[in-house]
Write an enzyme that holds these catalytic residues in place. Structure first.
Site, short mmCIF file in Angstrom:
data_model
loop_
_atom_site.label_atom_id
_atom_site.label_comp_id
_atom_site.label_asym_id
_atom_site.label_seq_id
_atom_site.Cartn_x
_atom_site.Cartn_y
_atom_site.Cartn_z
N ARG A 83 -31.35 -3.09 -34.04
CA ARG A 83 -31.89 -3.67 -35.27
C ARG A 83 -33.00 -4.68 -35.05
NH1 ARG A 83 -25.95 -3.13 -36.94
NH2 ARG A 83 -26.05 -1.17 -38.07
N SER A 117 -20.65 -6.28 -30.95
CA SER A 117 -20.06 -5.19 -31.71
C SER A 117 -18.82 -4.69 -30.99
CB SER A 117 -21.06 -4.03 -31.84
OG SER A 117 -22.25 -4.46 -32.45
N GLY A 118 -17.94 -3.99 -31.72
CA GLY A 118 -16.78 -3.39 -31.06
C GLY A 118 -15.47 -3.57 -31.80
N TRP A 130 -21.05 -8.37 -35.49
CA TRP A 130 -21.98 -7.31 -35.08
C TRP A 130 -23.32 -7.28 -35.80
CZ3 TRP A 130 -23.12 -3.72 -38.85
CH2 TRP A 130 -22.17 -3.46 -39.84
N ASP A 156 -11.26 -2.11 -43.87
CA ASP A 156 -12.46 -2.27 -43.04
C ASP A 156 -13.61 -2.86 -43.86
OD1 ASP A 156 -13.99 -2.21 -40.71
OD2 ASP A 156 -14.85 -0.27 -41.24
N ASP A 193 -15.58 -5.21 -43.43
CA ASP A 193 -16.28 -6.15 -42.55
C ASP A 193 -17.08 -7.15 -43.39
OD1 ASP A 193 -15.45 -4.20 -40.76
OD2 ASP A 193 -17.23 -4.39 -39.52
N ARG A 207 -19.44 -6.46 -48.05
CA ARG A 207 -19.03 -5.06 -48.02
C ARG A 207 -17.91 -4.79 -49.03
NH1 ARG A 207 -19.02 -2.43 -42.04
NH2 ARG A 207 -17.18 -1.12 -42.27
CA CA Z 1 -15.47 -2.45 -38.94
#
Ligand code: CA
Length: 593
Positions: free
Chosen positions: A144, A203-204, A265, A325, A327, A348
């Site tokens: 990005r 990230s992860g 992330w 999820d 995030d 989100r």
């Molecule tokens: Ca996620």
């Protein structure tokens, strides 16, 4: 097992073929004090002849004061030059270019970086990072954007390293490890430079990593402080313990915090008036929330870290005990509202939040999507969501392996995902690239295993409406009201930019780069780039000409994770191209470039 994992396996196995030919260059000297300074970076939002930060300034407002190109002449916008990223590595291109000293710096899929002549597009040098086998990017092999400091251009790689290159030669000056890629760490965000520190997340979260924010000396890469974003983990400052994050087991049961996710992330923004770095955190791990009763701090939160001490000054959690999820990584954008120093975030989970940027106090929260099954609103007194009880069933209480499935909106790809919104100080509106979709979601048993997906959930994403998924929405942060919207058939996945020319720019998976009237939402201009647009626009002025740039190249999380929606967009052509536009003066004049 989910379909997405098998697709990801295919991507990873190709990497060894595509990257085997490149060699990591080492050495190249020490960054000098010349070049890009902290003062220049702090001024980036108002200078127009360079773009030193992803986000067009440390606030990340993505607004340019340039107005040479405006609503009156946008019809004369034509391509000035293009540049192909080349090779077989045509996957999602989510980058924003940087401009300094006549050069453009672009990152691309598979951890590649190019320096171009910003006026002509001529390539000056390129860097192709050698990626090992076994990297685990969850959501395409994207990047990005980079950061500039001194004579360095700094970017992160899919094997979770941070690499600094000399801006003139492309030679590696330093190369530091951010995390263990074999445990699922990777890096895709643009780093942020504040007071000589390069600030990064990781990230992860789908592999049970532990989220953190690191600050390194930007000239040398040496770690200064590290702040974990999961309760119970110790922070460091110059190699010494710097206090545990939160209080162990206050909001996490047993040992679950040890692989607690909360990946940072999407990176961070910064407000100099309060000295705080704002970083969003992702889902707590695993997705099966029945395994981790409690709020699971500091997942799905905005975490405000004192840049000088590396300690958390405040946090705001948008989705306690996240089960979907959701995030909360979305960018927190500092701005001034009626004289108040605040920040905004389109989460989100489908709520648009306005928060006091000094102390984290919630001021306003309102939906920016049409349907939210998980909560009916946010209690402004407590700051907590008013939950609707729409959680997936507990598999340990079910007879089979799978718990009861529920339909949830938004889907886990979010009312808004990574793609950054923009703010215009002229209209006072935020421009949010929203999506309308839901999912069937259910839970399954799961235990942590290093380097394996750590979800305990299955899902299928579905559109909510037949005629559109994406909707670019202008939101008034004072009221939370949607002032206008521009619908789009496919889900929006690209960044937004505003200009003082009363324009809003963004791209679509259908391949169009578009300009809208910032006040009315009327579509004023569009250009077909040849592949889906999931990049982030930038603009600058050089020799009296305003340029606007956007990367084209379809990919990202939707084709990999999108379920029924992925089928809808499966025929979009892939690519990898930087497009740069300027006003048409005469055919001959444009041709000279
Ligand atoms: Ca996620």
């Amino acid at each position: 097992m989910m379909k997405a994992i098998s697709v990801r396996g295919t991507v990873a196995s190709r990497i060894s073929l595509w990257c085997a030919g490149t060699v990591l260059a080492l050495g190249g000297g020490v960054a000098s004090a010349a070049g890009v300074t902290d003062a220049m970076i702090k001024n980036d939002a108002v200078t127009t002849d360079q773009v030193l930060t992803v986000g067009l300034g440390l606030h990340g407002q993505r607004h340019s004061p340039l107005k040479t190109i405006n609503a009156g002449n946008i019809g004369d916008l034509v391509p000035a030059w293009t540049f192909s990223f080349g090779g077989e590595k045509q996957r999602g291109q989510e980058t924003q270019p940087l401009i300094y000293d006549g050069k453009m710096f672009i990152t691309g899929s598979y951890s590649r970086l190019w320096a171009l002549d910003a006026k002509t597009g001529k390539m000056l040098w390129d860097y192709q990072h050698r990626l090992p086998d076994g990297i685990m990017p969850c959501c395409d092999v994207i990047n990005r954007g980079a950061a500039l400091f001194g004579d360095l251009v700094i970017f992160g790689t899919l094997d979770a390293r941070l690499v600094a290159l000399n801006q003139d030669t492309g030679k590696v000056v330093w190369n530091e490890k951010l995390g263990d890629y074999k445990a699922g760490y990777s890096y895709t965000a643009a780093p942020l430079i504040v007071d000589g520190l390069v600030i990064t997340g990781v990230s992860g979260g789908e592999f049970g990593i532990v989220g953190k924010v690191d600050a390194r000396d930007a000239a040398t890469g040496k770690l200064v402080w590290s702040r974990p974003t999961v309760e119970g983990h110790m922070g460091t400052f110059k190699g010494k313990d710097n206090g545990i994050t939160g209080k162990t087991n206050a909001s996490w049961p047993g040992d679950m915090w040890k692989y607690g996710g909360a990946a940072t992330w999407l990176g961070c923004t910064y407000a100099d008036d309060v000295g705080l770095v704002y970083c969003g955190t992702g889902n707590p791990a695993p997705w099966n929330a029945h395994l981790r009763p409690g709020d699971n701090l500091y997942s799905t939160s905005t975490v405000a870290i004192d840049v000088k001490t590396g300690k958390i000054r405040w946090s705001y959690q948008s989705t306690p005990n996240d089960h979907w999820d959701f995030d909360g990584v979305n960018e927190f954008i500092p701005f001034d509202m009626d004289g108040k120093k605040v920040g905004a975030k389109a989460d989100r989970n489908g709520f648009f939040y306005v928060i006091d940027r000094a102390n984290g106090k919630l001021i306003n929260a309102s939906p920016f999507v049409t349907r939210q099954t998980w909560a009916s609103g946010v209690d402004l007194k407590t700051g907590r969501p008013i939950e609707s009880g729409n959680r997936p069933g507990d598999p340990s209480q079910a007879s089979g392996e799978k718990g009861e499935s529920v339909f949830s909106a938004p889907s886990f790809l979010g009312g808004k995902n990574w793609m950054p919104m923009a703010y215009s100080p002229d209209t006072g509106y935020f421009y949010v690239p929203a999506n309308e979709w839901g999912m069937d979601i259910w839970n399954e048993p799961i235990t942590y295993k290093k380097g394996a997906a750590y979800l305990g959930a299955g899902f299928n994403i579905k559109p909510l409406y037949e005629d559109y998924i994406g909707a670019l929405r202008a939101i008034d942060p004072r009221t939370g009201k949607i002032v206008w919207e521009a619908k789009n058939d496919a889900p929006l996945w690209g960044g937004v930019m505003t200009t003082a020319g009363d324009l809003v720019f963004t791209g679509t998976p259908e391949g169009y780069f578009k300009a809208f009237d910032a006040r009315t939402g009327k579509e004023l201009w569009k250009f077909q780039t040849g592949s889906g647009v999931v990049g982030q626009p930038a603009t600058w002025e050089q020799d009296g000409v305003q340029y606007i740039a956007i990367a084209s190249g379809w990919g990202g999380a939707v084709p990999l994770w999108g379920g029924d929606v992925a089928k809808k967009v499966k025929d979009i052509s892939q690519g990898g191209m930087m497009w740069v536009f300027r006003l048409h003066e005469s055919g001959a004049d444009v041709a000279k470039n």
